[in-house]
Write an enzyme that holds these catalytic residues in place. Structure first.
Site, PDB file in Angstrom:
ATOM      1  N   SER A  72      -8.095  -3.495   4.434  1.00  0.00           N
ATOM      2  CA  SER A  72      -7.969  -1.931   4.388  1.00  0.00           C
ATOM      3  C   SER A  72      -6.876  -1.310   3.382  1.00  0.00           C
ATOM      4  O   SER A  72      -6.940  -0.639   2.550  1.00  0.00           O
ATOM      5  CB  SER A  72      -7.558  -1.548   5.716  1.00  0.00           C
ATOM      6  OG  SER A  72      -7.509   0.213   5.915  1.00  0.00           O
TER       7      SER A  72
ATOM      8  N   LYS B 102      -2.045   0.801   7.142  1.00  0.00           N
ATOM      9  CA  LYS B 102      -3.281   0.628   7.318  1.00  0.00           C
ATOM     10  C   LYS B 102      -3.525  -0.349   8.757  1.00  0.00           C
ATOM     11  O   LYS B 102      -4.243  -0.848   8.820  1.00  0.00           O
ATOM     12  CB  LYS B 102      -3.796  -0.254   5.971  1.00  0.00           C
ATOM     13  CG  LYS B 102      -3.467   0.426   4.818  1.00  0.00           C
ATOM     14  CD  LYS B 102      -3.752   1.954   4.549  1.00  0.00           C
ATOM     15  CE  LYS B 102      -5.475   2.183   5.135  1.00  0.00           C
ATOM     16  NZ  LYS B 102      -5.790   3.839   4.960  1.00  0.00           N
TER      17      LYS B 102
ATOM     18  N   HIS C 171       6.002   4.311   8.055  1.00  0.00           N
ATOM     19  CA  HIS C 171       5.900   2.930   7.914  1.00  0.00           C
ATOM     20  C   HIS C 171       6.907   2.003   7.809  1.00  0.00           C
ATOM     21  O   HIS C 171       6.897   0.856   7.873  1.00  0.00           O
ATOM     22  CB  HIS C 171       4.727   2.757   6.757  1.00  0.00           C
ATOM     23  CG  HIS C 171       3.428   3.153   6.842  1.00  0.00           C
ATOM     24  ND1 HIS C 171       2.840   3.054   8.003  1.00  0.00           N
ATOM     25  CD2 HIS C 171       2.640   3.985   5.948  1.00  0.00           C
ATOM     26  CE1 HIS C 171       1.445   3.818   7.682  1.00  0.00           C
ATOM     27  NE2 HIS C 171       1.527   4.368   6.544  1.00  0.00           N
TER      28      HIS C 171
END
Length: 330
Positions: A176, A79, A146
């Site tokens: 987020s 995010k 990620h």
């Protein structure tokens, strides 16, 4: 003639891969149910908390995964601006051919290296890290991850492939990430305070955000790494489109830079079914009124969520962990 035949074969391989990957993805999504996704439960892998859908067998495979010299990676903590940046990079690697970009969803154009959605439940879950080996060698693969730097395939570092890394104010990341988790786990009714406690401690998918940031911040001056700030991209999207293009070895006319910039505004990406993951998520979750993967895309939204003590807790981490190496946030 040889080049013509070679080009034809490469084109055929590309179409075959795109068809097979798209067919596999749609076929698999059609049977997924919300509770199949391991988006909140965790396990510990080499000191990092990972979601269950990042299978231990995948992590083992990544240790020996072949990385090509011309591979390009978009790496972020969750995010921090991943979908936005990967779309810019995809447009750049397609030489600004937006008609071609819009033929396939971004999830197909930018495979998610480590993720196996529902992989703990379904044995036939598509394994992205295996499927990318099918991608043609005539053009760079753009791969999303990620994972913290130390868990990326070792060949990423051995071959010094190009990596674009994006950092974002951790307060906005927290907000987020909270909404993203609730989107994928609507049946759990996760509270903000419970989420924040896990985010602050690092007991959340992809681990401690500050360690994730620091790994790349300390390597930001290496030639094969481009480190961007989400906030700078919001202030000057066009300038950062040009910066990404130059980093990827592309030189475009002003018209192409302008077209990519317009394509990659938050408003245009949110309404584009080839860039907004809502199209696929809704096939699993159903329609959730007022909820979207691409929620606001703004800076400073954390002020509507964080209490004074929560904001100070993150500020303290920034002072203790980041400020000592020159990384600060407004």
């Amino acid at each position: 003639m040889g080049q013509t035949i070679s080009g034809y074969i490469e084109s055929w391989i590309r179409r075959l891969f795109e068809y097979f990957f798209g067919w596999q993805l749609q076929r698999y999504i059609a049977k997924l149910k919300p509770k199949d996704l391991g988006a909140w439960a965790l396990y510990n892998y080499e000191g990092v908390s990972l979601n269950l859908d990042i299978l231990p067998s995948t992590m083992k495979d990544l240790r020996t995964l072949e990385i090509r010299q011309d591979d390009v990676f978009i790496v972020t903590y969750a995010k921090a601006g991943t979908t936005w940046t990967q779309e810019i990079m995809s447009c750049v690697l397609h030489d600004g051919n937006l008609d071609e970009v819009n033929k396939r969803h971004t999830i197909q154009r930018v495979p998610f290296l480590e993720m196996s959605f529902g992989g703990t439940v379904h044995n036939d879950c598509p394994r992205t890290h295996r499927m990318i080996g099918w991608m043609p060698r005539s053009s760079p693969r753009l791969i999303k991850s990620h994972l913290p730097g130390q868990l990326l395939p070792p060949q990423v570092w051995e071959k010094k492939v190009k990596i674009v890394y994006v950092i974002r104010n951790p307060k906005d990341v927290a907000v987020s990430y909270f909404h993203h988790t609730r989107l994928l786990c609507p049946y759990l009714d996760i509270s903000w305070d419970d989420f924040f406690d896990r985010f602050h401690s690092g007991d959340i998918g992809y681990g401690k955000w500050w360690e994730h940031y620091l790994y790349f911040w300390e390597r930001r001056n290496e030639d094969h790494i481009l480190l961007l700030r989400f906030e700078d991209m919001k202030k000057d999207l066009r300038g950062n489109v040009k910066r990404i293009s130059e980093f990827l070895g592309k030189s475009f006319s002003d018209d192409i830079i302008d077209a990519i910039t317009d394509h990659c505004t938050f408003a245009n990406m949110k309404k584009n079914p080839m860039t907004n993951p809502d199209v696929l998520i809704q096939q699993i979750m159903g329609k959730q009124e007022g909820v979207s993967f691409m929620r606001k895309g703004v800076t400073g939204d954390s002020r509507t969520h964080l209490s004074e003590s929560q904001a100070e807790a993150i500020d303290a981490l920034c002072r203790d962990k980041l400020a000592v190496v020159g990384l600060t946030f407004d």
